[in-house]
Design a protein around this motif. Sequence first.
Motif, PDB file in Angstrom:
ATOM      1  N   LEU A  31     -33.699 -41.574  -1.479  1.00  0.00           N
ATOM      2  CA  LEU A  31     -33.855 -40.892  -0.192  1.00  0.00           C
ATOM      3  C   LEU A  31     -32.754 -39.868   0.033  1.00  0.00           C
ATOM      4  O   LEU A  31     -33.002 -38.785   0.582  1.00  0.00           O
ATOM      5  N   ALA A  32     -31.537 -40.187  -0.393  1.00  0.00           N
ATOM      6  CA  ALA A  32     -30.426 -39.238  -0.257  1.00  0.00           C
ATOM      7  C   ALA A  32     -30.699 -37.987  -1.099  1.00  0.00           C
ATOM      8  O   ALA A  32     -30.448 -36.865  -0.656  1.00  0.00           O
ATOM      9  N   GLU A  33     -31.208 -38.176  -2.307  1.00  0.00           N
ATOM     10  CA  GLU A  33     -31.548 -37.036  -3.165  1.00  0.00           C
ATOM     11  C   GLU A  33     -32.659 -36.210  -2.545  1.00  0.00           C
ATOM     12  O   GLU A  33     -32.631 -34.976  -2.596  1.00  0.00           O
ATOM     13  N   VAL A  34     -33.655 -36.874  -1.988  1.00  0.00           N
ATOM     14  CA  VAL A  34     -34.765 -36.159  -1.350  1.00  0.00           C
ATOM     15  C   VAL A  34     -34.246 -35.349  -0.156  1.00  0.00           C
ATOM     16  O   VAL A  34     -34.615 -34.188   0.018  1.00  0.00           O
ATOM     17  N   ALA A  35     -33.383 -35.965   0.644  1.00  0.00           N
ATOM     18  CA  ALA A  35     -32.821 -35.257   1.802  1.00  0.00           C
ATOM     19  C   ALA A  35     -32.011 -34.044   1.355  1.00  0.00           C
ATOM     20  O   ALA A  35     -32.100 -32.966   1.955  1.00  0.00           O
ATOM     21  N   GLN A  40     -31.710 -28.139   0.657  1.00  0.00           N
ATOM     22  CA  GLN A  40     -31.606 -26.967  -0.218  1.00  0.00           C
ATOM     23  C   GLN A  40     -32.856 -26.104  -0.110  1.00  0.00           C
ATOM     24  O   GLN A  40     -32.773 -24.865  -0.072  1.00  0.00           O
ATOM     25  N   ASN A  41     -34.017 -26.734  -0.062  1.00  0.00           N
ATOM     26  CA  ASN A  41     -35.266 -25.995   0.077  1.00  0.00           C
ATOM     27  C   ASN A  41     -35.308 -25.234   1.398  1.00  0.00           C
ATOM     28  O   ASN A  41     -35.755 -24.081   1.449  1.00  0.00           O
ATOM     29  N   GLN A  42     -34.849 -25.876   2.473  1.00  0.00           N
ATOM     30  CA  GLN A  42     -34.838 -25.228   3.782  1.00  0.00           C
ATOM     31  C   GLN A  42     -33.883 -24.044   3.779  1.00  0.00           C
ATOM     32  O   GLN A  42     -34.201 -22.986   4.321  1.00  0.00           O
ATOM     33  N   ALA A  43     -32.722 -24.220   3.155  1.00  0.00           N
ATOM     34  CA  ALA A  43     -31.763 -23.117   3.064  1.00  0.00           C
ATOM     35  C   ALA A  43     -32.363 -21.951   2.277  1.00  0.00           C
ATOM     36  O   ALA A  43     -32.226 -20.781   2.679  1.00  0.00           O
ATOM     37  N   GLN A  44     -33.039 -22.256   1.175  1.00  0.00           N
ATOM     38  CA  GLN A  44     -33.674 -21.195   0.384  1.00  0.00           C
ATOM     39  C   GLN A  44     -34.792 -20.530   1.164  1.00  0.00           C
ATOM     40  O   GLN A  44     -34.954 -19.308   1.115  1.00  0.00           O
TER      41      GLN A  44
END
Length: 76
Positions: A31-35, A40-44
């Motif tokens: 879950l930590a990796e997914v978060a 990162q996806n949101q920042a991109q």
Amino acid sequence: MNTEELTQVVTAHQSAIARHDEEMASIRATLAEVAKSQAQNQAQQNLNTQAISQFTAGLEELRILVTNDIRGRKNL
């Protein structure tokens, strides 16, 4: 139940709790990796949105320049 049977039950219970703790640790790590990946996806995505906005503004500016140039040539 005698002492040996109770010991077996307790041992089995402790083993189940240990497995559960290991599985939960693994789930928490996932879950930590997914978060992190989502952040990162949101920042991109934010960068992409900004780049698209800048590109669109540049195209609009270019359109205005071309329109003014065409109008200027017609007035010659």
